[in-house]
Design an enzyme around this catalytic site. Structure first.
Site, PDB file in Angstrom:
ATOM      1  N   TYR A   1       0.876  -1.096  -0.057  1.00 39.86           N
ATOM      2  CA  TYR A   1       0.130   0.180   0.004  1.00 39.86           C
ATOM      3  C   TYR A   1       0.907   1.173   0.013  1.00 39.86           C
ATOM      4  CZ  TYR A   1      -2.869   3.845   1.841  1.00 39.86           C
ATOM      5  OH  TYR A   1      -3.419   5.133   1.993  1.00 39.86           O
TER       6      TYR A   1
ATOM      7  N   GLY B   1      -3.101   5.371 -14.638  1.00 39.16           N
ATOM      8  CA  GLY B   1      -2.369   5.900 -13.557  1.00 39.16           C
ATOM      9  C   GLY B   1      -1.284   6.402 -13.695  1.00 39.16           C
TER      10      GLY B   1
ATOM     11  N   HIS C   1       5.951  13.167 -13.519  1.00 43.44           N
ATOM     12  CA  HIS C   1       5.977  13.778 -12.466  1.00 43.44           C
ATOM     13  C   HIS C   1       7.414  14.243 -11.455  1.00 43.44           C
ATOM     14  CE1 HIS C   1       6.001  10.702  -9.300  1.00 43.44           C
ATOM     15  NE2 HIS C   1       5.343   9.951 -10.053  1.00 43.44           N
TER      16      HIS C   1
ATOM     17  N   CYS D   1       4.702   5.117 -13.369  1.00 38.76           N
ATOM     18  CA  CYS D   1       5.089   6.695 -13.719  1.00 38.76           C
ATOM     19  C   CYS D   1       6.562   6.928 -14.112  1.00 38.76           C
ATOM     20  CB  CYS D   1       4.713   7.595 -12.602  1.00 38.76           C
ATOM     21  SG  CYS D   1       2.872   7.596 -12.241  1.00 38.76           S
TER      22      CYS D   1
ATOM     23  N   ASN E   1       9.349   8.939 -13.679  1.00 36.97           N
ATOM     24  CA  ASN E   1       9.887   9.902 -12.498  1.00 36.97           C
ATOM     25  C   ASN E   1      10.774  10.717 -12.868  1.00 36.97           C
ATOM     26  OD1 ASN E   1      10.019   7.832  -9.415  1.00 36.97           O
ATOM     27  ND2 ASN E   1       8.223   8.491 -10.689  1.00 36.97           N
TER      28      ASN E   1
END
Length: 415
Positions: A292, A307, A311, A329, A331
């Site tokens: 999590y 998603g 960023h 993502c 990075n």
């Protein structure tokens, strides 16, 4: 369903010109349909003017004082309204024709269009009016409900630009309804001005459901921003108007699981947010679940619906340029993220290479993943269109024979 009394079909008996002798082949005869009278006309009908023994000189059609568009045939014997009719409106038609004898004859009609009790709910996802956008931008119309007559809707969609660009509509179906997407064959030329009009008022979208209003959006293609990020090279190269502007070290999806693998292919930037809270709850992993996470990130540019963002990731600066450690993502460092965030328009292409998880065409704005021929097959009219400053896309396609407010970032992204 249509409200009101019994409706007259658009092909109702036409009103003829005064003084037209049936036996005189030199005297113009002119007729208007619908002819008017007490019966209401269906909104998905059209207005027609026809002349025999002469040519049409002038047609004036008004709806609530607003001129109605129409097209005259090459031989000037037929005129037809271009779009469907506005429910609940009253129309007046005045037409003049010149006969072989050189004399003018006229005809007129006044009729009312039936009101409708159910109208289609439509959202224009992109672009926004007066928005400056990227060279890959699609035009996206979302219908809240299934569209039955896609061809009728597609004929009502008009794209004009200040230079010719080939494009096509493609239909997608989802749980909530139908989606019509316009994509160009190649990227839009930088600095193109585009006008999109959806003439949906009166168009039948489903049984007893009609378009309730029209939409007009003017937008501008900005500078060309093309980014290419290598999962294996650990860098993203950003070009502005064809020139390399910056090479950015990256850390992308760490893999091991599909959800932690950055999708491969041509993405488009969809929206920006700073901050954005990214959490694993979108993958069904809530608090207490192994793996999590809940992370607040800044300078985040969304590139998919699964998603993925480009960023700021200060925690992985040491791995950027050499190791993939993210949840999917792209990075990049805070300074590079701030620069990219300020640069990006919605619709800028970001191509990811080196990954074994392909981006699906319906994942976010992954429309460039589909081959052009397959894209055109998804058109209800099975053809491409060519935009131009003086002709609408539906007209050009027929002649050529070629075939709301920004949404908030979703909190289901991996960081």
């Amino acid at each position: 369903m249509l409200a009101g009394t019994t409706l007259a079909a658009a092909a109702a008996a036409a009103g003829c010109s005064e003084g037209s002798g049936a036996g005189d082949k030199d005297v113009a005869r002119i007729a208007v349909s619908p002819a008017g009278g007490g019966a209401l006309v269906r909104p998905d009908g059209t207005i027609a003017v026809q002349s025999s023994n002469g040519t049409i000189e002038d047609v004036t059609v008004l709806s609530g004082g607003t001129p109605v568009e129409g097209a005259l045939s090459a031989d000037r014997t037929h005129w037809r309204s271009r779009w469907t009719l506005d429910p609940g409106q009253t129309y007046t038609v005045n037409a003049t024709a010149v006969g072989r004898d050189g004399r003018s004859r006229s005809a007129a009609s006044r009729f009312a269009v039936a009101k409708v009790s159910r109208t289609a709910k439509v959202d224009l996802e992109a672009p926004y009016d007066r928005e400056t956008v990227g060279i890959g931008i699609p035009i996206i119309l979302r219908f809240r409900g299934k569209v039955g007559d896609r061809a009728a809707v597609e004929r009502a969609l008009e794209v004009r630009a200040d230079r010719p660009v080939e494009g096509a509509w493609h239909w997608f179906e989802g749980e909530e309804g139908s989606e019509a997407v316009f994509r160009t064959r190649e990227y839009w030329p930088a600095h193109t001005s585009v006008r999109f009009q959806a003439h949906l008022s009166g168009v039948s979208t489903a049984k007893d459901v009609y378009g309730g209003k029209n939409y007009t959006v003017n937008f501008k293609i900005g500078d060309s921003h093309i980014s290419r990020a290598g999962e294996d090279s650990h860098k993203m190269v950003v070009k502005v108007n064809g020139r390399k502007a910056r090479t950015i070290p990256t850390s992308m999806g760490r893999g091991g699981e599909r959800k932690y693998t950055t999708t491969n292919g041509t993405h488009l930037t969809m929206e920006k947010g700073s901050p954005v809270t990214m959490t694993s709850e979108g993958d069904g992993c809530g608090p207490g679940c192994p793996g999590y996470y809940s992370e607040t990130v800044y300078s985040a540019v969304r590139i998919s619906d699964s998603g993925e963002y480009v960023h700021s990731a200060p925690w992985s600066v040491g791995e950027q340029g050499n190791t993939n450690v993210s949840h999917g993502c792209v990075n990049i460092s805070p300074s590079n993220a701030k620069w990219f965030y300020g640069l990006a328009y919605r619709g800028d292409p970001v191509t990811v290479t080196g990954s074994d998880r392909p981006l699906e065409p319906d994942n976010g704005w992954g429309y460039w993943q589909m081959k052009w021929n397959d894209w055109v097959k998804g058109s209800a009219l099975k053809r491409s269109v060519t935009t131009g400053p003086h002709a609408d896309a539906s007209t050009l396609s027929a002649e050529s024979g070629r075939g709301t407010a920004p949404t908030a970032p979703r909190a289901d992204g991996g960081h």
